[in-house]
Design a protein around this motif. Structure first.
Motif, PDB file in Angstrom:
ATOM      1  N   GLY B  76       0.827  -1.205   0.000  1.00 38.49           N
ATOM      2  CA  GLY B  76       0.000   0.000   0.000  1.00 38.49           C
ATOM      3  C   GLY B  76       0.860   1.253   0.000  1.00 38.49           C
ATOM      4  O   GLY B  76       1.827   1.342  -0.749  1.00 38.49           O
ATOM      5  N   LEU B  77       0.537   2.186   0.889  1.00 36.59           N
ATOM      6  CA  LEU B  77       1.244   3.474   0.884  1.00 36.59           C
ATOM      7  C   LEU B  77       2.438   3.486   1.840  1.00 36.59           C
ATOM      8  O   LEU B  77       2.994   4.539   2.117  1.00 36.59           O
ATOM      9  CB  LEU B  77       0.265   4.593   1.256  1.00 36.59           C
ATOM     10  N   HIS B  78       2.816   2.289   2.307  1.00 37.48           N
ATOM     11  CA  HIS B  78       3.891   2.237   3.301  1.00 37.48           C
ATOM     12  C   HIS B  78       5.178   2.928   2.809  1.00 37.48           C
ATOM     13  O   HIS B  78       5.807   3.675   3.555  1.00 37.48           O
ATOM     14  CB  HIS B  78       4.182   0.785   3.665  1.00 37.48           C
ATOM     15  N   ASN B  79       5.550   2.666   1.548  1.00 37.58           N
ATOM     16  CA  ASN B  79       6.785   3.277   1.024  1.00 37.58           C
ATOM     17  C   ASN B  79       6.710   4.793   1.093  1.00 37.58           C
ATOM     18  O   ASN B  79       7.695   5.466   1.375  1.00 37.58           O
ATOM     19  CB  ASN B  79       7.033   2.834  -0.415  1.00 37.58           C
ATOM     20  N   TYR B  80       5.531   5.313   0.810  1.00 37.84           N
ATOM     21  CA  TYR B  80       5.365   6.767   0.848  1.00 37.84           C
ATOM     22  C   TYR B  80       5.491   7.292   2.270  1.00 37.84           C
ATOM     23  O   TYR B  80       6.115   8.324   2.503  1.00 37.84           O
ATOM     24  CB  TYR B  80       4.015   7.176   0.236  1.00 37.84           C
ATOM     25  N   SER B  81       4.902   6.572   3.221  1.00 35.67           N
ATOM     26  CA  SER B  81       4.995   7.080   4.589  1.00 35.67           C
ATOM     27  C   SER B  81       6.443   7.026   5.066  1.00 35.67           C
ATOM     28  O   SER B  81       6.889   7.898   5.804  1.00 35.67           O
ATOM     29  CB  SER B  81       4.042   6.331   5.522  1.00 35.67           C
ATOM     30  N   VAL B  82       7.198   6.021   4.596  1.00 35.28           N
ATOM     31  CA  VAL B  82       8.618   5.961   4.982  1.00 35.28           C
ATOM     32  C   VAL B  82       9.393   7.126   4.361  1.00 35.28           C
ATOM     33  O   VAL B  82      10.124   7.829   5.054  1.00 35.28           O
ATOM     34  CB  VAL B  82       9.265   4.618   4.570  1.00 35.28           C
ATOM     35  N   ILE B  83       9.192   7.374   3.069  1.00 37.22           N
ATOM     36  CA  ILE B  83      10.013   8.434   2.459  1.00 37.22           C
ATOM     37  C   ILE B  83       9.613   9.814   2.991  1.00 37.22           C
ATOM     38  O   ILE B  83      10.472  10.640   3.235  1.00 37.22           O
ATOM     39  CB  ILE B  83      10.010   8.407   0.905  1.00 37.22           C
ATOM     40  N   PHE B  84       8.312  10.038   3.189  1.00 32.28           N
ATOM     41  CA  PHE B  84       7.917  11.376   3.650  1.00 32.28           C
ATOM     42  C   PHE B  84       8.412  11.669   5.057  1.00 32.28           C
ATOM     43  O   PHE B  84       8.626  12.815   5.420  1.00 32.28           O
ATOM     44  CB  PHE B  84       6.399  11.558   3.572  1.00 32.28           C
ATOM     45  N   SER B  85       8.605  10.607   5.853  1.00 31.05           N
ATOM     46  CA  SER B  85       9.101  10.872   7.209  1.00 31.05           C
ATOM     47  C   SER B  85      10.624  10.828   7.266  1.00 31.05           C
ATOM     48  O   SER B  85      11.214  11.035   8.309  1.00 31.05           O
ATOM     49  CB  SER B  85       8.507   9.849   8.181  1.00 31.05           C
ATOM     50  N   ASN B  86      11.258  10.566   6.123  1.00 32.21           N
ATOM     51  CA  ASN B  86      12.723  10.480   6.132  1.00 32.21           C
ATOM     52  C   ASN B  86      13.353  11.864   5.934  1.00 32.21           C
ATOM     53  O   ASN B  86      13.026  12.571   4.980  1.00 32.21           O
ATOM     54  CB  ASN B  86      13.171   9.539   5.010  1.00 32.21           C
ATOM     55  N   PRO B  87      14.260  12.244   6.863  1.00 34.40           N
ATOM     56  CA  PRO B  87      14.847  13.591   6.762  1.00 34.40           C
ATOM     57  C   PRO B  87      15.611  13.818   5.454  1.00 34.40           C
ATOM     58  O   PRO B  87      15.617  14.937   4.935  1.00 34.40           O
ATOM     59  CB  PRO B  87      15.786  13.674   7.967  1.00 34.40           C
ATOM     60  N   LEU B  88      16.227  12.765   4.927  1.00 31.76           N
ATOM     61  CA  LEU B  88      17.004  12.946   3.694  1.00 31.76           C
ATOM     62  C   LEU B  88      16.071  13.262   2.514  1.00 31.76           C
ATOM     63  O   LEU B  88      16.369  14.131   1.689  1.00 31.76           O
ATOM     64  CB  LEU B  88      17.822  11.686   3.412  1.00 31.76           C
ATOM     65  N   TYR B  89      14.942  12.564   2.455  1.00 28.60           N
ATOM     66  CA  TYR B  89      13.985  12.846   1.381  1.00 28.60           C
ATOM     67  C   TYR B  89      13.498  14.285   1.486  1.00 28.60           C
ATOM     68  O   TYR B  89      13.427  15.009   0.496  1.00 28.60           O
ATOM     69  CB  TYR B  89      12.796  11.879   1.454  1.00 28.60           C
ATOM     70  N   ARG B  90      13.186  14.698   2.710  1.00 33.85           N
ATOM     71  CA  ARG B  90      12.676  16.064   2.891  1.00 33.85           C
ATOM     72  C   ARG B  90      13.727  17.088   2.484  1.00 33.85           C
ATOM     73  O   ARG B  90      13.415  18.091   1.868  1.00 33.85           O
ATOM     74  CB  ARG B  90      12.272  16.282   4.344  1.00 33.85           C
ATOM     75  N   TYR B  91      14.975  16.802   2.870  1.00 36.10           N
ATOM     76  CA  TYR B  91      16.019  17.745   2.471  1.00 36.10           C
ATOM     77  C   TYR B  91      16.147  17.781   0.943  1.00 36.10           C
ATOM     78  O   TYR B  91      16.266  18.851   0.335  1.00 36.10           O
ATOM     79  CB  TYR B  91      17.380  17.398   3.099  1.00 36.10           C
ATOM     80  N   GLU B 270      22.073  16.694  -3.114  1.00 37.29           N
ATOM     81  CA  GLU B 270      21.373  15.455  -3.485  1.00 37.29           C
ATOM     82  C   GLU B 270      19.965  15.791  -3.976  1.00 37.29           C
ATOM     83  O   GLU B 270      19.064  16.030  -3.188  1.00 37.29           O
ATOM     84  CB  GLU B 270      21.323  14.512  -2.280  1.00 37.29           C
ATOM     85  N   SER B 271      19.788  15.825  -5.281  1.00 36.10           N
ATOM     86  CA  SER B 271      18.473  16.136  -5.834  1.00 36.10           C
ATOM     87  C   SER B 271      17.577  14.908  -5.719  1.00 36.10           C
ATOM     88  O   SER B 271      18.049  13.805  -5.475  1.00 36.10           O
ATOM     89  CB  SER B 271      18.607  16.544  -7.295  1.00 36.10           C
ATOM     90  N   LEU B 272      16.282  15.113  -5.919  1.00 34.37           N
ATOM     91  CA  LEU B 272      15.343  13.990  -5.820  1.00 34.37           C
ATOM     92  C   LEU B 272      15.667  12.898  -6.833  1.00 34.37           C
ATOM     93  O   LEU B 272      15.589  11.711  -6.529  1.00 34.37           O
ATOM     94  CB  LEU B 272      13.912  14.484  -6.031  1.00 34.37           C
ATOM     95  N   ALA B 273      16.043  13.308  -8.047  1.00 27.26           N
ATOM     96  CA  ALA B 273      16.347  12.305  -9.072  1.00 27.26           C
ATOM     97  C   ALA B 273      17.572  11.490  -8.673  1.00 27.26           C
ATOM     98  O   ALA B 273      17.612  10.270  -8.856  1.00 27.26           O
ATOM     99  CB  ALA B 273      16.582  12.980 -10.411  1.00 27.26           C
ATOM    100  N   LEU B 274      18.574  12.168  -8.126  1.00 30.40           N
ATOM    101  CA  LEU B 274      19.791  11.475  -7.706  1.00 30.40           C
ATOM    102  C   LEU B 274      19.485  10.531  -6.547  1.00 30.40           C
ATOM    103  O   LEU B 274      19.955   9.391  -6.505  1.00 30.40           O
ATOM    104  CB  LEU B 274      20.853  12.503  -7.295  1.00 30.40           C
ATOM    105  N   LEU B 275      18.651  11.010  -5.619  1.00 33.98           N
ATOM    106  CA  LEU B 275      18.257  10.181  -4.481  1.00 33.98           C
ATOM    107  C   LEU B 275      17.495   8.952  -4.969  1.00 33.98           C
ATOM    108  O   LEU B 275      17.736   7.834  -4.500  1.00 33.98           O
ATOM    109  CB  LEU B 275      17.394  11.000  -3.512  1.00 33.98           C
ATOM    110  N   GLY B 276      16.586   9.170  -5.920  1.00 30.29           N
ATOM    111  CA  GLY B 276      15.808   8.054  -6.460  1.00 30.29           C
ATOM    112  C   GLY B 276      16.716   7.022  -7.112  1.00 30.29           C
ATOM    113  O   GLY B 276      16.564   5.815  -6.906  1.00 30.29           O
ATOM    114  N   TRP B 277      17.682   7.502  -7.864  1.00 29.74           N
ATOM    115  CA  TRP B 277      18.648   6.613  -8.527  1.00 29.74           C
ATOM    116  C   TRP B 277      19.435   5.825  -7.488  1.00 29.74           C
ATOM    117  O   TRP B 277      19.624   4.613  -7.610  1.00 29.74           O
ATOM    118  CB  TRP B 277      19.596   7.464  -9.375  1.00 29.74           C
TER     119      TRP B 277
END
Lengths: 436, 321
Positions: B76-91, B270-277
């Motif tokens: 389900g949305l678990h991956n999203y809840s993990v990334i949104f609460s992750n400080p690195l993603y937010r940065y 660290e841009s979002l695309a780089l983080l995703g990669w």
């Protein structure tokens, strides 16, 4: 309205390269299989080892002794992370090529866990792995199974300028403080611009340098073998990191060392601008190549220094490359023949004598005739080796937690204490399931 | 906007002609049109819609690699809840937004100035255009490698230049400290893409009929009035287009940080695309990497809608005509 739709389409198609890449990985490509003709072609994905000539030399020798197997080379980038991304996308998508590939020594756990490399223990007899120098086969295993055959090994060494040390009547430094003092003396005498160059950029290589400094100071990344809880935030680590930072603040290392990878450090040393260099085995042949180096014949090589003299020599991080088999390959038996040959005495002697690589084959490594040609080999047996904590599939995240925070502390963005605390938290998160 | 646009009858002339045809013929033409467009649309769907949908499906799963291929485990949305609460993603999100806003704004202003100059240029415009296009035509990875040498802390050209003319006394590590690294990277981006913005805007400028300026001059309008009353309003659709293009590109920035900093120092660039990669192809965490990718797409779609909305009046006016 029409414009909005077009805009949405453009937006969707141009935003995320990762999105598109994820789809590219799904397309299985078929190998050029023609089993009926008797001659089988296998593809070998390999970066330039010490130069671009090595691979074709090895291929032509192999083909001469194995007329039924042709090897097609796919030239790979030199960056380990780019290689990993390429291979992951292809193999996880089910591609049958490349059949065999060169890969970093830190990959077995991740690749074994993700079924990206063939479990060699199922296909090769146990005796096959006896040919390697002690510890190497263990390094290529994950959960007791072998996923790679060590192709050549590497370790961190101290390269120094013989001529400069002689001019200032200094011995080769055995401790870090000695290296620091020597550098200051050489710099004050205006004999050289910088004392020591190494790899400080935010990347895998910094993890290697860090493992050496930290282990020598008595620190560890994990306290236990199960790699569940990090202990990187320790007094020993602080000692190591404070010293590394001091190298930069004092001017012994250029402040731009925090952006250096191997080629940048090598270039400063080759240009004659540094008295000492930390680098891998290839630096020996590189610094003695008149095409790129101004210090030919003036270079010496030694084990890395240590924090306390009684412990000499210091620790060297284990590097090097393994050769792996794609589990989807349609020519497994030919792949294995190739691997056997590549780790055998003929290929390994070529690697060691002609291309100055450290062979993994123990018989070749010990051969006095080979040792005479490659002086680094004499030192290899003396250094103390430390591996990176790569026995877990989470290793890339662990390494990232190390090199990003150490790099931040080296640049002075955060204090060494804060960096270690952050690294510890991030490593703990990396091995838990809640990491990114 | 208050001034009626004398262009409109002429511009919409062609578009309005088919409307005079009978509804039956129009419907048949439309059917034919769809038939002709279908192959192209199918390809577009295959290379854009499918990966996006697939990516969203992947982002809702935990993916494990097995010898038979991917194994999907619905979370389900678990991956999203993990990334949104992750400080690195937010940065990363914060960095990517700031990066986009700053670079696009500067590129727009600089590009507009260049376009205005080029528009007035009589001799040598072709040459100037060619020179301007050089940075844009270079592949970003290559120009980024070039900037890497320029910014190099030991033998970089920039340090040599600035020390040579006495502005600096000691070399600066351009990519070594977070703030300087971000600014250096933005500069490389602005250098490369300003010409692109300038050329799009120049095309827009050249579509503004000269009679308008002549009329304004006769009415006694000064330079600034002419710019704000004629040039700017008529250029708005073109500005919208160039901002849209740039926002889409800047938000997916990957090549510059990949070559220049690998996301460092620390995670500063660290841009979002780089983080995703990184998450997808280094850590092999497909589900979370896909969640980063999908969330980025949603955010940039939303941003595009905002940009379009800001210029809607003008776009709407055209469609109404």
């Amino acid at each position: 309205m029409r414009k909005t739709k077009t805009a949405l389409l453009i937006a969707a198609s141009t935003t995320m390269p990762a999105l598109l890449l994820s789809a590219c990985g799904q397309t299985p490509t078929q190998g050029a299989a023609s089993p009926s003709s008797g001659v089988v072609t296998i593809t070998w994905y390999a970066g330039p080892i010490t130069g671009t000539g090595v691979r074709s030399t090895l291929i032509s020798k192999f083909e001469k002794s194995h007329p039924n197997i042709r090897v097609k080379l796919i030239s790979a980038p030199t960056s380990t992370n780019t290689d990993r991304a390429n291979l992951t996308a292809e193999i996880s998508g089910g591609a049958s090529t490349p059949d065999v590939f060169n890969g970093d020594v830190i990959w077995p756990a991740q690749f074994g866990h993700a079924h990206l490399a063939l479990d060699l223990s199922h296909h090769l007899p146990k005796s096959f792995f006896n040919r390697f120098a002690p510890g190497l086969a263990a390094g290529a295993s994950y959960k007791g199974q072998e996923y790679g055959a060590p192709l050549f090994m590497d370790a961190g060494f101290l390269y120094y300028r013989k001529d400069l040390l002689a001019k200032a009547h200094l011995p080769v430094p055995k401790t870090w403080s000695q290296l620091y003092q020597d550098s200051r003396i050489l710099q004050q005498k205006k004999l050289v611009r910088y004392g020591y160059v190494w790899e400080g950029n935010s990347y895998e290589g910094l993890t290697c340098d860090w493992m050496e400094f930290m282990t020598d100071a008595g620190g560890k990344i994990f306290s236990n073998a199960s790699l569940t809880h990090s202990v990187i935030d320790s007094a020993a680590s602080l000692k190591a990191l404070t010293f590394m930072r001091k190298l930069i603040t004092s001017g012994v290392s250029p402040s731009s060392v925090t952006t250096f990878e191997e080629p940048q450090a090598m270039a400063v040393f080759d240009a004659g601008n540094s008295a000492f260099l930390r680098n891998w085995d290839y630096a020996w042949s590189n610094s003695n190549d008149p095409k790129v180096s101004k210090v030919v014949g003036k270079v010496g090589v030694a084990p890395l220094p240590t924090f306390s003299q009684s412990q000499y020599p210091g620790y060297s991080n284990i590097g090097g490359w393994d050769i792996y088999v794609n589990p989807h390959s349609q020519h497994i038996s030919q792949d294995l023949t190739f691997i056997r040959w590549m780790t055998g005495t003929q290929a390994q002697t070529i690697l060691a004598t002609k291309y100055s690589e450290i062979p993994t084959n123990y018989a070749v490594q010990k051969n006095p005739a080979v040792r005479r040609v490659n002086p680094v080999l004499n030192i290899v047996s003396k250094v103390r080796l430390v591996p990176r904590p790569s026995g877990t599939p989470s290793y890339p995240k662990i390494s990232q937690a190390i090199y990003t925070n150490i790099n931040s502390a080296l640049t002075g963005s955060i204090s060494p204490t804060a960096a270690l605390k952050k690294a510890q938290t991030q490593i703990d998160r990396a091995v838990s399931s809640n990491s990114l | 906007m208050g001034t009626p646009n004398p262009l409109e009858p002429e511009l919409t002339n062609h578009a309005s002609r088919p409307e005079k045809k009978s509804p039956g013929i129009r419907r048949r033409l439309a059917r034919q049109g769809w038939a002709f467009a279908l192959p192209a649309l199918t390809i577009i769907a295959a290379i854009t819609i499918f990966p996006i949908l697939y990516s969203i499906i992947v982002s809702l799963n935990h993916i494990t690699f097995t010898s038979q291929g991917y194994h999907f485990h619905w979370v389900g949305l678990h991956n999203y809840s993990v990334i949104f609460s992750n400080p690195l993603y937010r940065y990363s999100l914060f960095f990517t937004v700031i990066y986009t806003v700053v670079t696009v704004f500067i590129e727009l202003v600089a590009g507009l100035l260049i376009a205005l100059v080029l528009d007035k240029l009589i001799a040598g415009r072709g040459l100037m255009l060619a020179v301007l296009l050089l940075p844009w035509s270079l592949i970003t990875v290559i120009s980024a490698e070039m900037w890497n040498y320029i910014y190099n802390g030991v033998y970089g050209v920039l340090n040599a230049l600035l020390i040579g003319i006495g502005i600096l006394h000691t070399p600066v590590v351009w990519l070594g400290r977070p703030l300087i690294a971000i600014v250096s990277m933005m500069f490389a981006d602005i250098w490369k893409t300003t010409p692109f913005v300038a050329i799009i805007l120049l095309a827009g400028l050249q579509m503004i009929p000269h009679e308008l300026y002549e009329a304004a001059e006769i009415d006694g309008a000064n330079g600034s009035a002419r710019f704000w009353r004629i040039t700017f309003p008529l250029l708005r659709p073109t500005i919208a287009l160039s901002v849209l293009f740039r926002v889409l590109q800047a938000f997916g920035i990957f090549d510059l940080p990949f070559v220049l900093t690998q996301g460092g120092p620390g995670h500063a660039t660290e841009s979002l695309a780089l983080l995703g990669w990184q998450v997808m192809f280094q850590d092999l965490n497909m589900g979370r990497g896909a969640a980063i990718a999908a969330s980025t797409t949603l955010i940039v779609l939303f941003a595009s809608l905002l940009v379009l909305r800001a210029f809607r009046a003008q776009v709407g006016e055209e469609d109404l005509g």
